[in-house]
Design a protein around this motif. Structure first.
Motif, mmCIF file in Angstrom:
data_model
loop_
_atom_site.group_PDB
_atom_site.id
_atom_site.type_symbol
_atom_site.label_atom_id
_atom_site.label_comp_id
_atom_site.label_asym_id
_atom_site.label_seq_id
_atom_site.Cartn_x
_atom_site.Cartn_y
_atom_site.Cartn_z
ATOM 1 N N GLY A 154 50.038 48.941 59.376
ATOM 2 C CA GLY A 154 49.555 49.530 58.129
ATOM 3 C C GLY A 154 50.341 50.766 57.727
ATOM 4 N N TRP A 155 50.745 51.563 58.706
ATOM 5 C CA TRP A 155 51.549 52.758 58.426
ATOM 6 C C TRP A 155 52.900 52.372 57.833
ATOM 7 C CZ3 TRP A 155 56.257 54.637 60.089
ATOM 8 C CH2 TRP A 155 56.509 55.994 59.870
ATOM 9 N N ALA A 156 53.565 51.391 58.450
ATOM 10 C CA ALA A 156 54.867 50.962 57.944
ATOM 11 C C ALA A 156 54.742 50.329 56.568
ATOM 12 C CB ALA A 156 55.501 49.973 58.930
ATOM 13 N N LEU A 157 53.715 49.502 56.390
ATOM 14 C CA LEU A 157 53.508 48.853 55.090
ATOM 15 C C LEU A 157 53.217 49.879 54.000
ATOM 16 C CD1 LEU A 157 53.187 46.196 53.513
ATOM 17 C CD2 LEU A 157 50.773 46.194 54.192
ATOM 18 N N PHE A 158 52.424 50.888 54.343
ATOM 19 C CA PHE A 158 52.088 51.934 53.373
ATOM 20 C C PHE A 158 53.340 52.650 52.879
ATOM 21 C CE2 PHE A 158 51.408 56.541 52.948
ATOM 22 C CZ PHE A 158 50.639 56.558 51.794
ATOM 23 N N HIS A 159 54.250 52.981 53.786
ATOM 24 C CA HIS A 159 55.452 53.716 53.389
ATOM 25 C C HIS A 159 56.430 52.840 52.618
ATOM 26 C CE1 HIS A 159 54.820 57.661 55.202
ATOM 27 N NE2 HIS A 159 54.180 57.034 56.159
ATOM 28 N N VAL A 160 56.407 51.534 52.875
ATOM 29 C CA VAL A 160 57.214 50.643 52.060
ATOM 30 C C VAL A 160 56.669 50.585 50.634
ATOM 31 C CG1 VAL A 160 57.886 48.233 51.704
ATOM 32 C CG2 VAL A 160 58.042 49.249 53.971
ATOM 33 N N LEU A 161 55.357 50.392 50.527
ATOM 34 C CA LEU A 161 54.740 50.294 49.204
ATOM 35 C C LEU A 161 54.788 51.620 48.447
ATOM 36 C CD1 LEU A 161 51.600 48.132 50.096
ATOM 37 C CD2 LEU A 161 53.740 47.382 49.029
ATOM 38 N N LYS A 162 54.816 52.723 49.179
ATOM 39 C CA LYS A 162 54.833 54.039 48.542
ATOM 40 C C LYS A 162 56.078 54.250 47.703
ATOM 41 C CE LYS A 162 53.983 58.907 49.646
ATOM 42 N NZ LYS A 162 53.787 59.892 50.748
ATOM 43 N N ARG A 163 57.153 53.597 48.061
ATOM 44 C CA ARG A 163 58.403 53.738 47.310
ATOM 45 C C ARG A 163 58.293 53.096 45.931
ATOM 46 N NH1 ARG A 163 63.195 51.660 50.954
ATOM 47 N NH2 ARG A 163 64.344 52.457 49.149
ATOM 48 N N PHE A 164 57.380 52.130 45.786
ATOM 49 C CA PHE A 164 57.280 51.391 44.534
ATOM 50 C C PHE A 164 55.971 51.663 43.791
ATOM 51 C CE2 PHE A 164 59.643 48.916 47.688
ATOM 52 C CZ PHE A 164 60.877 48.847 47.076
ATOM 53 N N LEU A 165 54.866 51.800 44.530
ATOM 54 C CA LEU A 165 53.548 51.909 43.905
ATOM 55 C C LEU A 165 53.010 53.330 43.847
ATOM 56 C CD1 LEU A 165 51.839 48.779 45.507
ATOM 57 C CD2 LEU A 165 53.016 48.967 43.302
ATOM 58 N N LYS A 166 53.683 54.269 44.506
ATOM 59 C CA LYS A 166 53.271 55.684 44.480
ATOM 60 C C LYS A 166 51.817 55.839 44.924
ATOM 61 C CE LYS A 166 57.359 56.611 42.928
ATOM 62 N NZ LYS A 166 58.372 57.191 43.825
ATOM 63 N N LYS A 167 50.960 56.326 44.028
ATOM 64 C CA LYS A 167 49.574 56.630 44.389
ATOM 65 C C LYS A 167 48.744 55.385 44.684
ATOM 66 C CE LYS A 167 49.350 60.987 41.824
ATOM 67 N NZ LYS A 167 48.637 61.766 40.775
ATOM 68 N N LEU A 168 49.178 54.246 44.214
ATOM 69 C CA LEU A 168 48.430 53.017 44.456
ATOM 70 C C LEU A 168 48.740 52.404 45.823
ATOM 71 C CD1 LEU A 168 48.715 51.226 40.992
ATOM 72 C CD2 LEU A 168 46.740 52.438 41.929
ATOM 73 N N SER A 169 49.691 52.984 46.545
ATOM 74 C CA SER A 169 50.111 52.380 47.805
ATOM 75 C C SER A 169 48.993 52.343 48.841
ATOM 76 C CB SER A 169 51.317 53.133 48.365
ATOM 77 O OG SER A 169 51.020 54.514 48.527
#
Length: 259
Positions: A154-169
């Motif tokens: 979940g930590w790795a997935l969150f940081h991947v999504l954070k690059r694209f979804l910002k606050k929605l990650s």
């Protein structure tokens, strides 16, 4: 100094303060428990001797996630590290697991000492022998490791999504994890999986259990965790999921994550 020993030293430096604090807290907890057992009724305080065992399931997840956060906030070394992601993540997991073993051993010593001094001569509470304490204390490590691997993914997935979804990650990550857990639960409880498990037939015996009956001022309190059998197919199923999540976490960190 090899690259692996250097990584291990770095990981221990990241978490040594927290581990020291936890060890001191455990020591003070058992000291206070011994004092309470001296001045209060054993029926009122005996149960508290086993609370650290129940909480120890979170040692591996908490230590691992703290290491990830310390890495992200302070060191910023992964982007320039010549080591592969599986070595970086595997080292963190090894350190979290080994330090959790040490903390669990401290808990086992504390619980065994408390039982030897206050519970063995009490007919209201009975444990079998020293091996029972060891199995009970270390039995939380596999479950804690499984939880830690899910959190790591979940930590790795969150940081991947954070690059694209910002606050929605964060909500998207939580939603994906919930969906994955729901899917796994539905697979494991499906009729075809049950038939396959019945066809395999082989079971793994967990010789764990607490047997007791404590009578306090508020009534009778019974505590019993019986030994049980787990089908090998279920065990292999979750081991496979853990390996897959570890592999996916390494791939995400290797290709996408910026810490």
């Amino acid at each position: 100094m090899t690259a692996l020993s250097g990584l291990l030293r770095k990981e221990f430096r990241l978490i040594r303060t927290s581990i020291t604090v936890v060890a001191v807290v455990l020591f003070l907890y058992f000291v206070s428990l011994f004092v309470a057992a001296t001045y209060y009724r054993l029926e009122d305080v005996g149960f508290f001797g086993f609370i650290p065992i129940a909480l120890s399931i979170w040692f591996v997840p908490i230590i691992l996630m703290q290491s990830f956060e310390e890495e992200r906030k302070k060191l910023h070394l992964w982007l320039h590290s010549p080591q592969s992601a599986w070595k970086l993540i595997g080292t963190k997991f090894m350190v979290a697991f080994s330090t959790s073993v040490i903390l669990n051993v401290l808990i086992i010593i504390g619980v065994f000492t408390f039982s030897a001094l206050y519970l063995f001569d009490n007919e209201q509470f009975l444990l079998r022998d020293w091996r029972h304490y060891v199995l009970l204390g270390l039995g939380t490590l596999p479950a804690g490791s499984y939880i830690a691997i899910w959190l790591m993914f979940g930590w790795a997935l969150f940081h991947v999504l954070k690059r694209f979804l910002k606050k929605l990650s964060l909500p998207v990550t939580i939603g994906l994890l919930v969906a994955a857990i729901t899917l796994i639960f539905n697979i494991e409880t499906s009729g075809w999986f049950a038939q396959l498990a019945h066809w395999v037939g082989t079971t793994f015996h967990f010789p764990l259990g607490i047997e007791g009956n404590m009578e306090g001022s508020s009534g009778t309190f019974e505590l019993k965790v019986s030994a049980g059998d787990v089908n090998v197919l279920h065990l292999l199923f979750h081991i496979g999921i853990a390996c897959l999540l570890f592999f996916l976490s390494c791939r995400l960190v290797d290709r996408e994550v910026e810490v």
